[in-house]
Design a protein around this motif. Sequence first.
Motif, short mmCIF file in Angstrom:
data_model
loop_
_atom_site.label_atom_id
_atom_site.label_comp_id
_atom_site.label_asym_id
_atom_site.label_seq_id
_atom_site.Cartn_x
_atom_site.Cartn_y
_atom_site.Cartn_z
N ALA A 18 0.82 -1.21 0.00
CA ALA A 18 0.00 0.00 0.00
C ALA A 18 0.86 1.26 0.00
O ALA A 18 0.46 2.29 -0.56
N GLU A 19 2.02 1.18 0.62
CA GLU A 19 2.94 2.33 0.63
C GLU A 19 3.50 2.62 -0.76
O GLU A 19 3.83 3.77 -1.08
N HIS A 20 3.60 1.58 -1.59
CA HIS A 20 4.25 1.73 -2.89
C HIS A 20 3.28 1.81 -4.06
O HIS A 20 3.68 2.21 -5.17
N LEU A 21 2.03 1.44 -3.87
CA LEU A 21 1.05 1.54 -4.96
C LEU A 21 0.96 2.96 -5.55
O LEU A 21 0.88 3.11 -6.79
N PRO A 22 0.97 4.01 -4.72
CA PRO A 22 0.87 5.36 -5.31
C PRO A 22 2.01 5.71 -6.27
O PRO A 22 1.88 6.65 -7.07
N LEU A 23 3.11 4.97 -6.21
CA LEU A 23 4.23 5.25 -7.13
C LEU A 23 3.85 4.99 -8.57
O LEU A 23 4.50 5.50 -9.50
N LEU A 24 2.79 4.22 -8.79
CA LEU A 24 2.34 3.92 -10.16
C LEU A 24 1.77 5.15 -10.85
O LEU A 24 1.47 5.11 -12.04
N THR A 25 1.61 6.25 -10.12
CA THR A 25 1.17 7.50 -10.74
C THR A 25 2.35 8.33 -11.25
O THR A 25 2.14 9.34 -11.94
N GLN A 26 3.57 7.90 -10.91
CA GLN A 26 4.76 8.68 -11.26
C GLN A 26 5.49 8.03 -12.44
O GLN A 26 5.80 6.83 -12.40
N ARG A 27 5.79 8.83 -13.45
CA ARG A 27 6.38 8.30 -14.68
C ARG A 27 7.67 7.53 -14.43
O ARG A 27 7.91 6.48 -15.05
N ARG A 28 8.51 8.03 -13.54
CA ARG A 28 9.81 7.37 -13.35
C ARG A 28 9.65 5.98 -12.75
O ARG A 28 10.58 5.17 -12.80
N TRP A 29 8.47 5.69 -12.21
CA TRP A 29 8.21 4.36 -11.67
C TRP A 29 7.38 3.52 -12.65
O TRP A 29 7.73 2.38 -12.94
N TYR A 30 6.26 4.07 -13.13
CA TYR A 30 5.41 3.24 -13.99
C TYR A 30 6.05 2.93 -15.33
O TYR A 30 5.70 1.95 -16.00
N SER A 31 7.03 3.76 -15.75
CA SER A 31 7.70 3.50 -17.03
C SER A 31 8.53 2.22 -16.98
O SER A 31 8.88 1.66 -18.03
N ARG A 32 8.84 1.74 -15.80
CA ARG A 32 9.63 0.51 -15.65
C ARG A 32 8.76 -0.73 -15.48
O ARG A 32 9.30 -1.84 -15.37
N THR A 33 7.45 -0.54 -15.42
CA THR A 33 6.57 -1.67 -15.11
C THR A 33 5.97 -2.27 -16.38
O THR A 33 5.99 -1.66 -17.46
N ARG A 34 5.41 -3.43 -16.23
CA ARG A 34 4.82 -4.14 -17.37
C ARG A 34 3.49 -3.51 -17.78
O ARG A 34 3.19 -3.41 -18.97
#
Length: 476
Positions: free
Chosen positions: A403-419
């Motif tokens: 839950a602490e890290h889910l909000p990072l999916l709103t940030q480009r530098r994080w979601y750009s690395r995800t599937r």
Amino acid sequence: MKFKFLPLFLVILIGLSACDRVDPLEKVLEKGSLKVALRSSPAVFYEHREGHAGFEYELVRSFAEHLGVELKTVIVENQQEMESLLDSGQVDLVAGGLGRTQELQERYTLTKPLLDSALMVVYRRGTFRPRAWEDIAEDKDLAVLADSRQAEVLRNQQAKYPELGWKETEDLAVTDLLKLVQDGELDYALVSAQDFNLNRFFFPRVGVAFDAEATSSLVWMLPRKARGSQFNAIADGFVAYASRQGVIDEVRERYYRHEEYLEYVGAPLFLRHVRNRLPLYEDHFKAAAEDQGLDWLLLAAVGFQESHWRRNAVSPTGVRGLMMLTQRTAGELGVNRLDPYESIEGGARYLRHLYNRLPDQIQGPDRTYMALAAYNVGYGHLEDARRITQGQGYDPNSWDDVAEHLPLLTQRRWYSRTRFGYARGNEPVVYVKNIRRYLEILEWHERTQENFLEKLEERAAKVRFETAFRKVPPMI
């Protein structure tokens, strides 16, 4: 809930053998049972489909287990009945929401307080709200239970405010007073915060007028002859130990933890829909949950979070129906998402599918919370957040960490690395938090208040309110 005081117990047994007078504790041990009078009320004792329950009942049961004896209960309706049973020796102890008073201290042996609760004057919302004792007009009715701590407080207040008068009742319970206030048949009542908070779900029109600036200490009552006895000592010892070790707080948390959820901004709407909308779909939630091996209350909480139990709900993103299924998910499940019953069935199957799909190492409540998050944000995004969580050195199997890290999916530098890319990662965190709030209130309602209003109406039909009170007039 067992408590081990073996060294103390041996000392007591040795002490008993040296006493000329038979100690009440010795009688309890000889007969192998502790007989307790309990008042039938939501705060003390009640029965539901899973058996006996109640805040004081659980603590009394633990006390009997501590003594190594069987608990036997006698259920009564008022304090006068409890006192009669104790005076005649038919019970060993009384537990009935009793507040410590000077009179009770003189007539009986009282234990150390289990807890303290503030006292408050309540009124019917929408009517004149008094904010102090002097605001209570002489032509208004204020009521309390007879021989209670509340009655004692009023007598003390009358010395300061001679014009203060009130009514007392031996026949009614606190819940009856709250109902009379809600129905407009009584202007005010003086009650404990504990009783008000436990029951306010059922009396939404009853509000707090003002704090009485007094407290009530909840105690158990032993016979007067038990004063200074080993029975008195071990009862006090049990209460002190249970308080020191957090046992009383643990039991109280189980019965009263819904209080904090009733404070948040969405609670009034939720409570209104529990009364008005949930009954329309309750049987279907239960049937769908049973088919999928889910808790029906959890499924109902999801339904409320999704649509407020509205069959025709539509979101801006195109999800529809009571359980807000996407067209694709509804098609895969073979359900009509606009049919509320099929929507509930489809939502239950989808939640179970997500729960089963999670890795085996996610267990317990974490697994439930992860499945809920996946229901909201999608399984792929949840897995992305779990990978980020692990990559940051945290536990990907812990909901709190994810839950602490889910909000990072709103940030480009994080979601750009995800599937699966960008996601509104804050939403599933709030989603799960809300469902936990709704579930907590539903569980409390189901556990403590089954058929509560029906029972209240039945009792009201047996008691004539107009003759149930005696008036205590003003001093001037």
